[in-house]
Design an enzyme around this catalytic site. Structure first.
Site, PDB file in Angstrom:
ATOM      1  N   PHE A 123       1.538  -0.142   5.139  1.00 33.12           N
ATOM      2  CA  PHE A 123       0.159   0.057   4.821  1.00 33.12           C
ATOM      3  C   PHE A 123       0.612   0.988   4.198  1.00 33.12           C
ATOM      4  O   PHE A 123      -0.408   1.104   3.681  1.00 33.12           O
ATOM      5  CB  PHE A 123      -0.619  -0.741   5.701  1.00 33.12           C
ATOM      6  CG  PHE A 123      -0.648   0.110   7.233  1.00 33.12           C
ATOM      7  CD1 PHE A 123      -1.761   1.082   7.031  1.00 33.12           C
ATOM      8  CD2 PHE A 123      -0.168   0.708   7.983  1.00 33.12           C
ATOM      9  CE1 PHE A 123      -2.536   2.841   7.461  1.00 33.12           C
ATOM     10  CE2 PHE A 123      -0.112   1.887   8.147  1.00 33.12           C
ATOM     11  CZ  PHE A 123      -1.468   3.198   8.461  1.00 33.12           C
ATOM     12  N   LYS A 124       0.640   2.056   5.007  1.00 28.26           N
ATOM     13  CA  LYS A 124       0.622   3.706   3.823  1.00 28.26           C
ATOM     14  C   LYS A 124       0.224   3.778   1.906  1.00 28.26           C
ATOM     15  O   LYS A 124      -0.468   4.931   1.948  1.00 28.26           O
ATOM     16  CB  LYS A 124       0.983   4.721   4.532  1.00 28.26           C
ATOM     17  CG  LYS A 124       1.877   4.899   6.139  1.00 28.26           C
ATOM     18  CD  LYS A 124       0.055   4.719   7.006  1.00 28.26           C
ATOM     19  CE  LYS A 124       0.423   5.297   8.109  1.00 28.26           C
ATOM     20  NZ  LYS A 124       1.400   6.378   8.976  1.00 28.26           N
ATOM     21  N   ASP A 125       1.208   3.240   1.701  1.00 26.13           N
ATOM     22  CA  ASP A 125       1.067   2.613   0.241  1.00 26.13           C
ATOM     23  C   ASP A 125      -0.067   2.350   0.020  1.00 26.13           C
ATOM     24  O   ASP A 125      -0.259   2.617  -1.475  1.00 26.13           O
ATOM     25  CB  ASP A 125       2.479   1.955  -0.181  1.00 26.13           C
ATOM     26  CG  ASP A 125       3.969   2.373   0.398  1.00 26.13           C
ATOM     27  OD1 ASP A 125       3.844   3.010   0.150  1.00 26.13           O
ATOM     28  OD2 ASP A 125       4.869   1.458   0.481  1.00 26.13           O
ATOM     29  N   THR A 164       3.942   6.966   7.105  1.00 27.48           N
ATOM     30  CA  THR A 164       2.851   7.860   6.553  1.00 27.48           C
ATOM     31  C   THR A 164       3.790   8.759   5.263  1.00 27.48           C
ATOM     32  O   THR A 164       3.777   9.405   4.103  1.00 27.48           O
ATOM     33  CB  THR A 164       2.388   9.183   7.125  1.00 27.48           C
ATOM     34  OG1 THR A 164       1.171   7.986   7.656  1.00 27.48           O
ATOM     35  CG2 THR A 164       1.759  10.173   6.608  1.00 27.48           C
TER      36      THR A 164
END
Length: 513
Positions: A123-125, A164
């Site tokens: 999800f960090k993308d 991250t």
């Protein structure tokens, strides 16, 4: 005229000085140790939400949200749209963050929001592809027509408990005038997560494997930001979830998934978010405060449950040790982004809603946390938090059981495999479905990572099923090849800020930037 939502200040408010969006993004952490927050949260009318925004693509929606927090004089409309388009062109899903509806196949309204379709399968993308382009945009503008010796460079330093780091590296690799150093705890992230970071060969990227915990790494990063001499020499920037631009980018998928779950209409919606550093769910808080009519934001923790304990007791207390769980990205003692929520709660609790007073209160809390290992807030603060949040704690055993259960009962369109972090959220969601007993509520459980990144937990859950194969059913070819690539790692034998700073300076000297 710049609106209050486009002006930023520190949660510690040691000084009244405000910052522009660019300053807040490039600086990352405030000089007083606080985090940057917008001075006001903009209101979005229901007419705008349901008659306009609900019909937009992900990229169009991202533009509308970001425009409210970024003044046009800082990033003109055409440039902001270009930044957004480039950031999400790297995603495998056309709608960037697809919502898988009714994942159990039952009449439960349990939807999974897949946030892992970016280049690093996490999800960090969603945030860091944008942040990487943003850094480059600002630096190119600053350095335009300047000779090489006068160009401004940025040394990005971050800590990761798993995803991250790779997302930051993939967002910043090859970016002009940017070097990136990612600290991670040796032996405390999954093999694929380590491979994603350490196999990137771009000259401006270096990973630092630190003997210690994620909290040790995070403390070192904060200490580096607090070192004025080091900062003046190297212009240190942040990509951790302390960077405001990350929170901003993550707001979009709360609006987008809400509209998908309700077919663009107003309805009862609860978001359930597996939470470690609190950045992901904080984006949902901003969405709710902007006017998205969310019933509740549910914090799902693993056995490292500082947030769950706080909401139930009013005491924010660091545990003696970090427990090792199946969801390692959530194995965190102190949730950095929680400070942003505390600032808003403290300000709301004041009769005069004074920013500086709220900052003084937050600063005192964190002084107590540092000196005494905990702080206690008034009941009014907890009552304020509970208007928007609730929490659930999920054990290691429940995590594995949930992966099994969803795989066993789902056919949507095939056996659905959860990663262990997502399983924490889904387990909490199923509890809520049972306790709420309300068929009108839509439950959106955030899926934060692709299951292939956590082979040990997934295989522990699913190896007993006939016909199951990790390589065939879970592992994408792109991740499979990582184990064959050369790794670039620098080991730091002790969690010590001086050792890390020395390592950064030695590696910077080698980089031809």
């Amino acid at each position: 005229m710049v609106s209050e939502s486009q002006v930023y200040r520190s949660t510690r408010c040691a000084e009244a000085q405000s910052k522009s969006f660019e300053d807040a993004v490039i600086q990352g952490l405030a000089s007083d140790g606080g985090l940057f927050v917008p001075s006001a949260i903009p209101d979005v009318s229901k007419d705008t939400l349901f008659n306009k925004w609900s019909k937009l693509s992900f990229q169009e929606l991202a533009y509308e949200i970001m425009r409210l927090y970024i003044d046009g004089s800082e990033i003109p409309d055409a440039d902001l749209k270009s930044l957004i388009e480039r950031s999400y062109s790297t995603f495998r899903a056309e709608d960037v963050t697809p919502l898988v509806k009714n994942v159990t196949g039952k009449d439960e309204n349990l939807h999974v929001l897949e946030l892992f379709h970016g280049p690093t399968y996490a999800f960090k993308d969603v945030a860091l592809q944008f942040v990487g382009n943003l850094f480059e945009y600002f630096l190119q503008r600053i350095n335009k027509n300047l000779p090489t010796e006068k160009r401004k460079t940025l040394t990005v330093v971050g800590a990761t408990s798993g995803d991250t780091g790779s997302a930051a590296i993939y967002g910043l690799r090859g970016k002009k005038d940017v070097s990136v150093f990612i600290l991670y705890p040796t032996g405390r992230i999954s093999p694929i997560q380590e491979e994603q970071m350490t196999t990137v060969e771009d000259e401006n990227v270096q990973t630092l494997s630190v003997a210690g915990t994620f909290d040790n790494c995070q403390d070192i990063v904060k200490a580096i930001f607090g070192d004025k001499d080091f900062n003046s020499r190297h212009n240190v920037g942040a990509v951790n979830s302390i960077n405001w631009a990350r929170i901003l980018a993550q707001m979009t998928y709360y609006f987008y998934s809400y509209f998908r779950a309700t077919d663009g209409k107003e309805g009862k919606v609860k978001f359930v978010v597996p939470s470690g550093n609190f950045g992901d769910i904080l984006a949902g808080y901003f969405a709710k405060k902007m006017g998205l009519p969310v019933e509740k934001l549910v914090i799902a923790t693993n056995e490292n449950d500082i947030l769950d304990r706080f909401l139930k007791s009013g005491t924010y207390e660091r545990s003696a040790n970090v427990l090792s769980t199946h969801s390692p990205a959530m194995d965190i003692l102190i949730s950095s982004n929680f400070e942003r929520l505390l600032w808003y709660l403290a300000r709301e609790n004041l009769a005069d809603k004074d920013d500086l007073k709220a900052g003084a209160i937050v600063n005192q809390w964190f002084v107590e946390l540092k000196t005494e290992g905990k702080f206690v807030v008034d009941k009014s603060i907890i009552d304020g938090a509970l208007k928007d949040f609730s929490s659930e704690r999920v054990s290691n055993e429940e995590t594995i059981q949930t992966i099994k259960e969803i795989y066993d009962i789902s056919e949507n369109p095939k056996k659905y495999v959860l990663d262990p972090h997502t399983a924490v959220g889904v387990c909490a969601t199923k509890r809520l479905i049972k306790s709420d007993n309300d068929k009108d509520i839509q439950y959106i459980s955030l899926s934060t990572a692709h299951p292939a990144k956590f082979a040990d937990a997934v295989n522990q859950a699913l190896n007993g099923f006939e016909g199951y194969s990790f390589e065939k059913d879970v592992l994408p070819a792109e991740l499979k090849k990582l184990s064959t690539l050369h790794k670039k790692i620098r080991l730091v034998e002790k969690a010590d800020v001086t050792l890390v700073k020395n390592a950064i300076e030695e590696e910077l000297a080698k980089m031809q930037l």
